[in-house]
Design a protein around this motif. Structure first.
Motif, PDB file in Angstrom:
ATOM      1  N   VAL A 183       4.952 -13.246   5.290  1.00 38.23           N
ATOM      2  CA  VAL A 183       5.879 -12.555   6.193  1.00 38.23           C
ATOM      3  C   VAL A 183       5.711 -11.047   6.076  1.00 38.23           C
ATOM      4  N   LEU A 184       5.533 -10.540   4.873  1.00 40.56           N
ATOM      5  CA  LEU A 184       5.350  -9.101   4.689  1.00 40.56           C
ATOM      6  C   LEU A 184       4.082  -8.615   5.387  1.00 40.56           C
ATOM      7  N   ALA A 185       3.047  -9.430   5.378  1.00 40.45           N
ATOM      8  CA  ALA A 185       1.810  -9.057   6.074  1.00 40.45           C
ATOM      9  C   ALA A 185       2.039  -8.998   7.584  1.00 40.45           C
ATOM     10  N   VAL A 186       2.858  -9.898   8.095  1.00 37.76           N
ATOM     11  CA  VAL A 186       3.188  -9.865   9.527  1.00 37.76           C
ATOM     12  C   VAL A 186       3.938  -8.581   9.865  1.00 37.76           C
ATOM     13  N   GLU A 218      12.785  -8.254  18.512  1.00 36.37           N
ATOM     14  CA  GLU A 218      11.446  -7.697  18.337  1.00 36.37           C
ATOM     15  C   GLU A 218      11.618  -6.342  17.657  1.00 36.37           C
ATOM     16  N   PRO A 219      11.441  -6.255  16.344  1.00 33.95           N
ATOM     17  CA  PRO A 219      11.809  -5.056  15.587  1.00 33.95           C
ATOM     18  C   PRO A 219      11.128  -3.774  16.069  1.00 33.95           C
ATOM     19  N   LEU A 220       9.833  -3.830  16.346  1.00 34.25           N
ATOM     20  CA  LEU A 220       9.092  -2.608  16.673  1.00 34.25           C
ATOM     21  C   LEU A 220       9.319  -2.153  18.107  1.00 34.25           C
ATOM     22  N   ALA A 221       9.916  -2.991  18.940  1.00 37.11           N
ATOM     23  CA  ALA A 221      10.220  -2.605  20.319  1.00 37.11           C
ATOM     24  C   ALA A 221      11.687  -2.244  20.498  1.00 37.11           C
ATOM     25  N   GLY A 222      12.503  -2.506  19.475  1.00 39.88           N
ATOM     26  CA  GLY A 222      13.930  -2.223  19.605  1.00 39.88           C
ATOM     27  C   GLY A 222      14.612  -3.130  20.610  1.00 39.88           C
ATOM     28  N   SER A 247      15.783 -15.738   2.936  1.00 41.99           N
ATOM     29  CA  SER A 247      16.273 -15.408   4.279  1.00 41.99           C
ATOM     30  C   SER A 247      16.459 -13.900   4.465  1.00 41.99           C
ATOM     31  N   TRP A 248      16.563 -13.153   3.357  1.00 41.83           N
ATOM     32  CA  TRP A 248      16.713 -11.703   3.459  1.00 41.83           C
ATOM     33  C   TRP A 248      15.469 -11.063   4.080  1.00 41.83           C
ATOM     34  N   LEU A 249      14.368 -11.813   4.135  1.00 42.14           N
ATOM     35  CA  LEU A 249      13.158 -11.299   4.767  1.00 42.14           C
ATOM     36  C   LEU A 249      13.216 -11.363   6.293  1.00 42.14           C
ATOM     37  N   ASN A 250      14.193 -12.063   6.813  1.00 40.98           N
ATOM     38  CA  ASN A 250      14.287 -12.255   8.257  1.00 40.98           C
ATOM     39  C   ASN A 250      15.103 -11.118   8.883  1.00 40.98           C
ATOM     40  N   ILE A 251      14.438 -10.291   9.680  1.00 40.04           N
ATOM     41  CA  ILE A 251      15.124  -9.149  10.296  1.00 40.04           C
ATOM     42  C   ILE A 251      16.227  -9.623  11.236  1.00 40.04           C
ATOM     43  N   ALA A 252      16.069 -10.789  11.850  1.00 39.95           N
ATOM     44  CA  ALA A 252      17.110 -11.309  12.735  1.00 39.95           C
ATOM     45  C   ALA A 252      18.399 -11.586  11.972  1.00 39.95           C
ATOM     46  N   GLU A 253      18.301 -11.969  10.698  1.00 45.18           N
ATOM     47  CA  GLU A 253      19.510 -12.174   9.895  1.00 45.18           C
ATOM     48  C   GLU A 253      20.257 -10.862   9.697  1.00 45.18           C
ATOM     49  N   ILE A 254      19.517  -9.784   9.518  1.00 49.59           N
ATOM     50  CA  ILE A 254      20.132  -8.463   9.379  1.00 49.59           C
ATOM     51  C   ILE A 254      20.831  -8.066  10.672  1.00 49.59           C
ATOM     52  N   GLU A 255      20.192  -8.371  11.801  1.00 45.67           N
ATOM     53  CA  GLU A 255      20.796  -8.048  13.099  1.00 45.67           C
ATOM     54  C   GLU A 255      22.059  -8.871  13.331  1.00 45.67           C
ATOM     55  N   LEU A 256      22.051 -10.116  12.880  1.00 44.42           N
ATOM     56  CA  LEU A 256      23.262 -10.938  13.021  1.00 44.42           C
ATOM     57  C   LEU A 256      24.411 -10.361  12.212  1.00 44.42           C
ATOM     58  N   ASP A 306      19.541   1.801  23.386  1.00 42.66           N
ATOM     59  CA  ASP A 306      19.205   2.784  22.349  1.00 42.66           C
ATOM     60  C   ASP A 306      17.783   2.601  21.823  1.00 42.66           C
ATOM     61  N   GLN A 307      17.202   1.408  22.083  1.00 43.29           N
ATOM     62  CA  GLN A 307      15.871   1.061  21.576  1.00 43.29           C
ATOM     63  C   GLN A 307      15.770   1.349  20.074  1.00 43.29           C
ATOM     64  N   ARG A 308      16.792   0.890  19.359  1.00 45.99           N
ATOM     65  CA  ARG A 308      16.831   1.092  17.910  1.00 45.99           C
ATOM     66  C   ARG A 308      15.806   0.176  17.252  1.00 45.99           C
ATOM     67  N   GLN A 309      14.727   0.763  16.778  1.00 45.44           N
ATOM     68  CA  GLN A 309      13.666  -0.013  16.168  1.00 45.44           C
ATOM     69  C   GLN A 309      13.975  -0.296  14.694  1.00 45.44           C
ATOM     70  N   VAL A 310      13.316  -1.309  14.168  1.00 43.55           N
ATOM     71  CA  VAL A 310      13.449  -1.659  12.756  1.00 43.55           C
ATOM     72  C   VAL A 310      12.065  -1.565  12.131  1.00 43.55           C
ATOM     73  N   HIS A 311      11.905  -0.637  11.208  1.00 38.05           N
ATOM     74  CA  HIS A 311      10.638  -0.479  10.501  1.00 38.05           C
ATOM     75  C   HIS A 311      10.823  -0.988   9.081  1.00 38.05           C
ATOM     76  N   TRP A 312      10.127  -2.051   8.752  1.00 36.22           N
ATOM     77  CA  TRP A 312      10.267  -2.710   7.455  1.00 36.22           C
ATOM     78  C   TRP A 312       9.472  -1.928   6.411  1.00 36.22           C
ATOM     79  N   HIS A 313      10.137  -1.494   5.347  1.00 41.98           N
ATOM     80  CA  HIS A 313       9.489  -0.653   4.340  1.00 41.98           C
ATOM     81  C   HIS A 313       9.113  -1.386   3.064  1.00 41.98           C
ATOM     82  N   PHE A 314       9.657  -2.589   2.864  1.00 40.39           N
ATOM     83  CA  PHE A 314       9.343  -3.354   1.651  1.00 40.39           C
ATOM     84  C   PHE A 314       7.984  -4.011   1.844  1.00 40.39           C
TER      85      PHE A 314
END
Length: 206
Positions: free
Chosen positions: A4-7, A63-67, A141-150, A182-190
């Protein structure tokens, strides 16, 4: 985990967008008594008693990189419901994408078999060919950005009683429209390097 991190480390590619999905149960509740409206010097008052109007499931696509986000509430969370959501993702949200890279948890409804249960084999195969699926690991599940958005959605939109599925979907659509504007993007840093250093204890032992 590293898969997932590679994705998440991939560059944005409209032909192969990375989309995360998650779902959560939601209880529809009505007031047992009408709230007392706010007045000068007095906050709005609500009775603690409520009336249950059943449950539903909220599907969240990001879609994190498209906001971009889409959220949709359905009465159930069966294989058929998930398959219908995937068809909407591929035919309406991303009709021109060669393939959608989908990150999600490994729930038993989240798989290609659900497409074949919901649709004729030819359609199921065509949809499956446009998916590249990556599952988050168990207890990851903490790796799932959709969970953070929820979690953000719950704080910003669901902090009150909503009794009707149609009303809920209207509220969800309004939230998605606002955050997408707002096109708030999510850039994963871990990164994978971070995982190998900080979470070494989670790796298999030989």
């Amino acid at each position: 985990m590293e898969d997932v991190l590679a994705v998440y480390a991939r560059r944005h590619d409209p032909r192969r967008p990375v989309v995360c999905m998650d779902e959560k149960p939601y209880q529809l509740l009505a007031h047992a008594r009408d709230p007392i409206p706010a007045a000068p010097g007095r906050d709005r008052r609500e009775d603690s008693e409520y009336v249950r109007h059943g449950t539903c499931s909220i599907f969240c696509w990001v879609e994190p990189l498209a906001g971009w986000r889409r959220v949709d509430a359905q009465p159930r969370r069966t294989r058929i419901d998930w398959a219908g959501q995937v068809r909407t993702l591929l035919t309406r949200d991303y009709p021109d994408a060669e393939r959608v890279v989908l990150v999600m948890d490994n729930l038993n409804t989240h798989g290609i078999a659900s497409l074949y249960e919901a649709f004729p084999a030819e359609e199921a195969f065509a949809l499956a060919q446009r998916l590249e699926i990556h599952h988050t690991p168990k207890h990851g599940s903490w790796l799932n950005i959709a969970e953070i958005e929820l979690s953000a959605l719950t704080r910003q939109c669901l902090d009150r009683r909503i009794h009707d599925l149609e009303v809920l979907n209207t509220e969800l659509a309004a939230w998605a429209t606002a955050v997408n504007a707002d096109q708030r993007q999510v850039h994963w840093h871990f990164t994978t390097d971070d995982a190998r250093t900080r979470l070494r204890h989670l790796y298999p032992k030989h």
